[in-house]
Design an enzyme around this catalytic site. Structure first.
Site, PDB file in Angstrom:
ATOM      1  N   ILE A  61       0.898  -1.156   0.000  1.00 36.45           N
ATOM      2  CA  ILE A  61       0.000   0.000   0.000  1.00 36.45           C
ATOM      3  C   ILE A  61       0.936   1.204   0.000  1.00 36.45           C
ATOM      4  O   ILE A  61       1.913   1.240   0.757  1.00 36.45           O
ATOM      5  CB  ILE A  61      -0.947  -0.010   1.224  1.00 36.45           C
ATOM      6  CG1 ILE A  61      -1.862   1.226   1.222  1.00 36.45           C
ATOM      7  CG2 ILE A  61      -0.217  -0.132   2.540  1.00 36.45           C
ATOM      8  CD1 ILE A  61      -2.961   1.168   2.315  1.00 36.45           C
ATOM      9  N   SER A  62       0.679   2.181  -0.862  1.00 35.77           N
ATOM     10  CA  SER A  62       1.616   3.291  -1.031  1.00 35.77           C
ATOM     11  C   SER A  62       1.666   4.185   0.206  1.00 35.77           C
ATOM     12  O   SER A  62       0.702   4.270   0.975  1.00 35.77           O
ATOM     13  CB  SER A  62       1.214   4.130  -2.251  1.00 35.77           C
ATOM     14  OG  SER A  62       1.106   3.312  -3.385  1.00 35.77           O
TER      15      SER A  62
END
Ligand code: SAM
Length: 214
Positions: A61-62
């Site tokens: 997940i960024s």
């Protein structure tokens, strides 16, 4: 233990506002979306930290700042139809769902697409369509799009995505080599494509017909 809403507000002030994110709608959306709900149990304790985090299947997940800056570059007003390539956890799709009329999000890994779809449904996001497919081909059945966001890195923007971007549309993607990329904002206008290069970044590879082989 500090509550999630408090940690989210802290994340927005210290990681986003302090670094120059100023679109009030983007800040509001990131205050609202429960990031921890898109993460596996083992990552949740770090959900509001200033980093990308593992979500399984060797994917991430960024970092919140990267989500914010890419979202801001899309210049969403609320009426747009948006294509996201790389659903991952579903978090970015949820942020977009707050800011646009409809979000079509494409993921190539079945396990991630399934988990993201469940999280989005449980949280009541009804304007998100999840597709399991090679996103380098875009989503031709739903095209054209007002905005396109690619959340995995490739050597160039896949041609089908440029084709599926409508007139006046904006596409944002990380472009470069496998080890590091730069965010490019591409604006389609009057038959021309204008490219603006922004911050450097490191994304997992975009794998598919118009991306990397592996
Ligand atoms: N946007 C995601 C989020 O909010 O969690 C993070 C995306 S993660 C950095 C990149 C994702 O792109 C991974 O889930 C990966 O499987 C996916 N991906 C890579 N190549 C793809 C392709 N050709 N089509 C669709 N998804 C792809």
């Amino acid at each position: 233990m500090m509550d999630d809403e408090y940690l989210r507000n802290l994340m927005v002030e210290r990681q986003l506002v302090a670094r120059g994110i100023s679109d009030p709608r983007v800040l509001e959306a990131m205050r609202a979306v429960p990031r921890h709900r898109f993460m596996p149990e083992y990552s949740r304790k770090n959900a509001y930290e200033d980093m990308a985090l593992p979500i399984g299947q060797n994917q991430t997940i960024s970092q919140p700042y990267m989500v914010a800056i890419m979202t801001e570059l899309l210049r969403l007003s609320g009426s747009e139809r948006v294509l996201e390539i790389g659903t991952g956890s579903g978090y970015q799709a949820a942020v977009l769902a707050h800011l646009a009329r409809e979000v079509v999000t494409v993921e190539r890994i079945p396990e991630l697409a399934g988990t993201a779809q469940v999280a989005l449904r449980e949280l009541g996001y009804e304007n998100v369509i999840c597709i399991l497919s090679d996103g380098t081909l875009g989503a031709p059945d739903h095209a054209p799009f007002d905005r396109i966001l690619v959340t995995a890195g490739s050597s160039d923007v896949p041609i089908p995505l440029i084709d599926q971007l409508g007139e006046g549309g904006i596409l944002v993607a990380p472009v470069g080599d496998r080890a590091s990329q730069q965010i490019v904002q591409l604006i389609k206008s009057g038959g021309d494509i204008q490219k603006n290069y922004k911050t450097h970044c490191i994304f997992v590879p975009l794998i598919g017909r118009y991306g990397w082989n592996y």
